[in-house]
Write a protein that holds these residues in place. Structure first.
Motif, short mmCIF file in Angstrom:
data_model
loop_
_atom_site.label_atom_id
_atom_site.label_comp_id
_atom_site.label_asym_id
_atom_site.label_seq_id
_atom_site.Cartn_x
_atom_site.Cartn_y
_atom_site.Cartn_z
N TYR A 1 23.06 125.29 -82.39
CA TYR A 1 21.63 125.48 -82.64
C TYR A 1 20.85 124.27 -82.15
N GLN A 2 21.38 123.08 -82.44
CA GLN A 2 20.68 121.86 -82.05
C GLN A 2 20.79 121.60 -80.54
N CYS A 3 21.84 122.09 -79.93
CA CYS A 3 21.91 122.03 -78.47
C CYS A 3 20.78 122.86 -77.85
N ARG A 4 20.53 124.02 -78.45
CA ARG A 4 19.43 124.85 -77.97
C ARG A 4 18.09 124.16 -78.16
N LEU A 5 17.92 123.48 -79.29
CA LEU A 5 16.69 122.74 -79.52
C LEU A 5 16.51 121.63 -78.48
N ALA A 6 17.62 120.96 -78.15
CA ALA A 6 17.56 119.89 -77.15
C ALA A 6 17.11 120.42 -75.80
N ARG A 7 17.65 121.54 -75.41
CA ARG A 7 17.27 122.11 -74.11
C ARG A 7 15.81 122.59 -74.15
N LYS A 8 15.40 123.17 -75.26
CA LYS A 8 14.02 123.66 -75.39
C LYS A 8 13.03 122.52 -75.21
N HIS A 9 13.38 121.36 -75.73
CA HIS A 9 12.46 120.21 -75.68
C HIS A 9 12.83 119.22 -74.59
N ASP A 10 13.75 119.60 -73.72
CA ASP A 10 14.16 118.76 -72.59
C ASP A 10 14.63 117.38 -73.04
N PHE B 1 28.53 126.65 -74.61
CA PHE B 1 27.07 126.60 -74.46
C PHE B 1 26.68 126.82 -73.00
N ALA B 2 27.50 126.32 -72.12
CA ALA B 2 27.43 126.63 -70.68
C ALA B 2 26.07 126.37 -70.04
N ASP B 3 25.51 125.21 -70.34
CA ASP B 3 24.26 124.81 -69.69
C ASP B 3 24.49 123.45 -69.04
N PRO B 4 24.63 123.40 -67.72
CA PRO B 4 24.92 122.13 -67.05
C PRO B 4 23.82 121.09 -67.22
N ALA B 5 22.64 121.52 -67.65
CA ALA B 5 21.55 120.56 -67.86
C ALA B 5 21.68 119.83 -69.19
N LEU C 1 31.54 116.48 -67.93
CA LEU C 1 30.53 117.33 -68.55
C LEU C 1 29.13 116.74 -68.44
N GLY C 2 29.03 115.53 -67.89
CA GLY C 2 27.72 114.91 -67.68
C GLY C 2 27.28 113.98 -68.79
N PHE C 3 28.24 113.52 -69.60
CA PHE C 3 27.91 112.65 -70.73
C PHE C 3 28.33 111.20 -70.48
N LYS C 4 27.61 110.31 -71.11
CA LYS C 4 27.97 108.90 -71.10
C LYS C 4 28.78 108.59 -72.36
N LEU C 5 29.46 107.45 -72.33
CA LEU C 5 30.29 107.04 -73.45
C LEU C 5 29.64 105.86 -74.16
N GLY C 6 29.40 106.00 -75.46
CA GLY C 6 28.85 104.91 -76.25
C GLY C 6 29.98 104.02 -76.73
N ILE C 7 29.95 102.77 -76.30
CA ILE C 7 31.02 101.83 -76.63
C ILE C 7 30.52 100.84 -77.68
N GLY C 8 31.28 100.75 -78.79
CA GLY C 8 30.87 99.88 -79.89
C GLY C 8 31.98 98.95 -80.34
N GLY C 9 31.93 98.59 -81.61
CA GLY C 9 32.84 97.58 -82.15
C GLY C 9 34.31 97.90 -82.05
N VAL C 10 34.66 99.19 -82.01
CA VAL C 10 36.08 99.56 -81.92
C VAL C 10 36.72 98.97 -80.67
#
Length: 256
Positions: A113-122, A143-147, A168-177
């Motif tokens: 649901y929140q993925c859809r919200l993200a795409r709706k609001h770019d 979800f199959a939306d490359p955007a 999949l087009g995502f970045k990796l958040g690197i933290g204290g681990v």
């Protein structure tokens, strides 16, 4: 530096929040991105966004561990806020099967649901995935939306998982681990191009060595930057420049 994930509205900073933030600015942090948890964290988060315009940037979303009975009402609140306030992302959202799998189905529904919200609001999404990486990946594939893009926050997975997230087009958040002796990222970060990484602390959680086990804070992101530099055999200044550029590339609706 850009801190891409910190809960600076947390009650853990009730006694010294201003001093904690001053330490962050003095350490070279230019922006702090704030993930939301549920409706109860919104006011504190937006108060900081208003107090530090352009420096403390808010997201909006329902954290998976806050998905319970009646989660639909929480999602409605998130959707209403998206229509009236400028957020940089939908987050933090995702799957968490570490503590409890009771609401697995509801977590899946909330995520999509929140993925859809993200795409709706770019907007991009900030993903929390604990003991649920491949389950989360499947949802993204379904979800199959490359955007759809975003950050796998607090990435602690294998090289195979890192490569799939990147595909999949995502970045990796690197933290204290990354600084933990047995954190496993020493086998991953050297093999991932710097263009796919961003820095975070997840403060007040997951403090890096030598503060492991204590309250984390944004200024400690400098230790994360140094660890990435060491693992990639790069100059820390170059790591900071690259990860800051990577983070800024995520911003669509706010001035960079």
């Amino acid at each position: 530096m850009i801190e891409t994930h910190a809960h600076i509205y947390s009650d853990d900073y009730a006694e010294d929040r201003t001093a904690m933030l001053d330490r962050a600015w003095n350490a070279g942090v230019e922006q702090i991105w704030m993930p939301n948890c549920d409706h109860e964290t919104i006011d504190g988060m937006l108060e900081l966004a208003e107090k530090y315009p352009g420096k403390c940037l808010p997201m909006i979303g329902l954290h998976p561990t806050y998905v319970k009975e009646g989660f639909e009402k929480e999602l409605q609140i998130m959707e209403e806020w998206l229509s009236k306030y400028e957020f940089i992302a939908v987050g933090e959202i995702g799957m968490d099967l570490f503590w409890d799998v009771t609401f697995k189905e509801q977590q899946e529904k909330a995520f999509l649901y929140q993925c859809r919200l993200a795409r709706k609001h770019d907007l991009w999404i900030d993903i929390h995935s604990r003991s649920a990486f491949w389950e989360t990946v499947k949802l993204i594939e379904d979800f199959a939306d490359p955007a759809l893009t975003g950050i796998f926050h607090c990435f602690t997975g294998t090289l195979e998982e890192a490569q799939r997230a990147i595909e999949l087009g995502f970045k990796l958040g690197i933290g204290g681990v990354a600084t933990f002796k047995n954190g496993g990222l020493d086998k991953v970060i050297p093999h991932v191009d710097i263009e796919h990484l961003v820095l975070e602390t997840d403060a007040p959680y997951l403090a890096p060595v030598p503060f492991r086990g204590k309250r984390n804070e944004v200024a400690y992101i400098d230790l994360v930057a140094q660890r990435v530099a060491d693992l990639k055999e790069m100059n820390k200044a170059d790591v900071i420049a690259a990860t800051t550029s990577n983070a800024k590339s995520m911003l669509k609706k706010v001035a960079q």
